[in-house]
Design an enzyme around this catalytic site. Structure first.
Site, short mmCIF file in Angstrom:
data_model
loop_
_atom_site.label_atom_id
_atom_site.label_comp_id
_atom_site.label_asym_id
_atom_site.label_seq_id
_atom_site.Cartn_x
_atom_site.Cartn_y
_atom_site.Cartn_z
N LYS A 26 1.01 -0.82 0.13
CA LYS A 26 -0.06 -0.74 0.38
C LYS A 26 1.11 1.28 0.01
CE LYS A 26 -3.34 0.61 3.74
NZ LYS A 26 -3.19 2.01 3.92
N SER A 27 2.05 1.24 0.40
CA SER A 27 2.60 2.38 0.66
C SER A 27 3.38 2.60 -0.47
CB SER A 27 3.70 2.38 2.08
OG SER A 27 3.10 2.32 3.37
N ARG A 31 2.33 6.09 -3.01
CA ARG A 31 3.64 6.71 -3.53
C ARG A 31 3.68 6.55 -5.46
NH1 ARG A 31 4.40 6.08 1.80
NH2 ARG A 31 5.28 7.04 2.92
N GLY A 98 -5.09 7.91 5.76
CA GLY A 98 -4.19 8.56 6.23
C GLY A 98 -3.42 9.30 5.38
N ARG A 126 -8.82 12.28 12.56
CA ARG A 126 -7.59 11.46 12.23
C ARG A 126 -6.95 12.58 12.41
NH1 ARG A 126 -5.36 6.72 9.29
NH2 ARG A 126 -3.96 7.05 10.57
N SER A 170 6.84 9.12 12.50
CA SER A 170 5.56 9.02 11.18
C SER A 170 6.28 8.98 9.94
CB SER A 170 4.87 10.04 11.61
OG SER A 170 3.75 10.04 10.68
N GLN A 172 4.51 9.19 7.55
CA GLN A 172 3.18 10.33 6.89
C GLN A 172 4.38 11.29 7.13
OE1 GLN A 172 -0.55 9.32 8.29
NE2 GLN A 172 -0.28 7.61 7.13
N ASP A 323 1.91 -1.13 11.62
CA ASP A 323 0.72 -1.88 11.24
C ASP A 323 0.50 -3.10 11.97
OD1 ASP A 323 0.12 0.71 10.20
OD2 ASP A 323 0.57 0.50 8.05
N ARG A 399 -7.96 -3.20 9.04
CA ARG A 399 -7.19 -4.40 10.44
C ARG A 399 -7.61 -4.70 10.90
NH1 ARG A 399 -2.44 -3.80 6.66
NH2 ARG A 399 -2.15 -1.39 6.28
C1 S3P Z 1 2.29 5.11 6.51
C2 S3P Z 1 3.07 4.55 7.32
C3 S3P Z 1 2.26 4.92 9.00
C4 S3P Z 1 1.95 3.33 8.57
C5 S3P Z 1 0.21 3.73 7.77
C6 S3P Z 1 1.50 3.84 6.35
C7 S3P Z 1 3.28 5.01 5.10
O1 S3P Z 1 1.61 5.64 9.01
O2 S3P Z 1 0.98 3.74 9.48
O3 S3P Z 1 -0.05 2.33 7.17
O4 S3P Z 1 2.23 4.41 4.01
O5 S3P Z 1 3.74 5.75 5.44
P1 S3P Z 1 2.72 6.46 9.97
O6 S3P Z 1 3.20 7.79 10.05
O7 S3P Z 1 0.98 7.28 10.67
O8 S3P Z 1 3.10 6.03 11.36
#
Ligand code: S3P
Length: 442
Positions: A26-27, A31, A98, A126, A170, A172, A323, A399
């Protein structure tokens, strides 16, 4: 709780057997869409996760000028060029995601145009302040009530590069600042005291960004990005998502007699904390076909049923399995003794408050669990006897939904979840794949 159309029950199942390929990470998928949309020229993506979260990111990129199409299983993007995204005519709707919302805030926040971000009930609860704070320092005007969605951003004529120490672990936040730096003159610096997943750094380098990472003597990671450079379209093959793999993996460990192989799983060390933890608990997980694809380690995972023992999970490992605590909690529920998971306050601001959601779900299924402000302690019942029979509130959290369905496959009385619809945000094939392995759902 009444049985609704969205609810599903997982039943104690016979041995899980077979080979599966889980969807793309997913990440990396988010991107890939974002960087492909921003780069000059063509980006081609295979293995993309076609879950709702990622598709929403794709729609947002289209709304800002990228051309995206799919041909014979390959996603093809004609990007706008760095600095050339267009103002969207509508609010960008990120649904449950998110990552999509927060990284895109970084990506366009420093543009001298107005962008509005909206999302579903979960995303609207959030915290966004963690992204908005550094953007404000770069000169971005923020309109929001209490730093929650809906949020409207308007960048300055000329954004200011910043040096930003990420206050919580984080990826993110780190990524949003770096992406804002792409449209900012000069060097944007991010200081990361605790390393988090590094897909942004790796992929931006692949797209041709001028980015360097220094490991300082203090232990901090210092990431420097030169803004306003050229990004060039790339060919990307997205490896399987280790976070999605954790569900069939834990299920195979718990359902007696199981032996499954999960193919092509991303093994980036910033993502594999769960596998290590389960191995320390006694899990029989063998890595096969280890290789490097597109700059990332991947492997097949052979998993056989194992008797697990509770452990105290090292606190510093949390970012590499952030996660995976819901899935680990299910493994802990069937382990001998106590499993202690500390330093996990970030779980409270995921798609749901996962500390409370996991504790409530375990209690509803006769597993003793102590919930602290930033920890969980779970007392396992190794044979699953007397366990299950409850209905779990999933709070729009994919999840939580998948974790408790996995629990139901091994629990004496099965487990019902109130709403399975969110599973499609990250793992649309989940029920099909688990059924193919031998899982029983009604
Ligand atoms: C992610 C970062 C994580 C993770 C999310 C995906 C990302 O969040 O929990 O599912 O793709 O950068 P946080 O940055 O809030 O830890």
């Amino acid at each position: 709780m009444s049985h609704t159309e969205k609810s599903i029950t997982a039943h104690r199942s016979d041995a899980l057997k077979g080979n599966i390929r889980i969807p793309g990470d997913k990440s990396i998928s988010h991107r890939s869409f974002m960087f492909g949309a921003l780069a000059s020229g063509e980006t081609r993506i295979t293995g993309l996760l076609e879950g709702e979260d990622v598709l929403n990111t794709g729609r947002a990129m289209q709304a800002m000028g990228a051309l995206i199409r799919k041909e014979n299983g390959t996603w093809i993007i004609q990007g706008t060029g760095n600095g050339c995204l267009l103002q969207a005519s509508q609010p960008l709707d990120f649904g449950n995601a998110g990552t999509g919302a927060r990284l895109t805030m970084g990506l366009v926040g420093t543009y001298d145009m107005e962008t509005t971000f909206i999302g579903d009930a979960s995303l609207s609860k959030r915290p966004m302040g963690r992204i908005l704070d550094p953007l404000r320092l770069m000169g971005v005007q923020v309109t929001a009530q209490g730093d929650r969605l809906p949020v409207t951003l308007h960048g300055p004529r000329r954004a200011a590069p910043i040096t930003y120490r990420v206050p919580m672990a984080s990826a993110q936040v780190k990524s949003a600042v770096l992406l804002a730096g792409l449209n900012t003159p000069g060097i944007t610096t991010v200081i990361e005291p605790i390393m988090t997943r590094d897909h942004t750094e790796r992929m931006l380098r692949g797209f041709g960004a001028d980015i360097e990472v220094e490991k300082a003597a203090s232990g901090n990671r210092i990431i420097r990005l030169a803004g306003q450079g050229t990004l060039k379209g790339q060919v990307i093959d997205v490896p399987g998502d280790p976070s999605s793999a954790s569900f069939p993996l834990v299920a195979a460990l718990l359902v007696p007699g199981s032996d499954i192989t999960i193919h092509n799983v991303l093994m980036n060390p910033a993502r594999t904390g769960l596998f290590l933890t389960l191995q320390e608990m006694g899990a029989d997980i063998t890595l096969l076909n280890e290789q490097i694809t597109g700059g990332e380690n991947v492997a097949d995972l052979r998993v056989r049923t194992s008797q697990l023992k509770g452990i105290s999970v090292p606190v510093e490992r949390a970012p590499s399995m952030i996660d995976e605590y819901p899935a680990l909690s299910i493994a802990a529920a069937f382990s001998e003794g106590k499993t202690i998971m500390a330093g996990i306050e970030e779980l409270r601001v995921k798609e749901s408050d996962r500390l409370t959601a996991v504790a409530a779900g375990l209690e509803a299924n006769n597993i003793f669990c102590e919930e602290g402000t930033d920890y969980l302690i779970i007392e396992g019942r190794p044979d699953g006897k007397g366990c299950g029979g409850g209905t779990v509130a999933t709070h729009l959290d994919h999840r939580i939904a998948m974790s408790f369905l996995i629990m139901g496959l091994a629990a004496e009385h099965g487990v019902t979840i109130d709403d399975a619809s969110m599973i499609s945000t990250s793992f649309p094939q989940f029920i099909n794949l688990m059924t193919k392995l031998g899982g029983s759902f009604t």
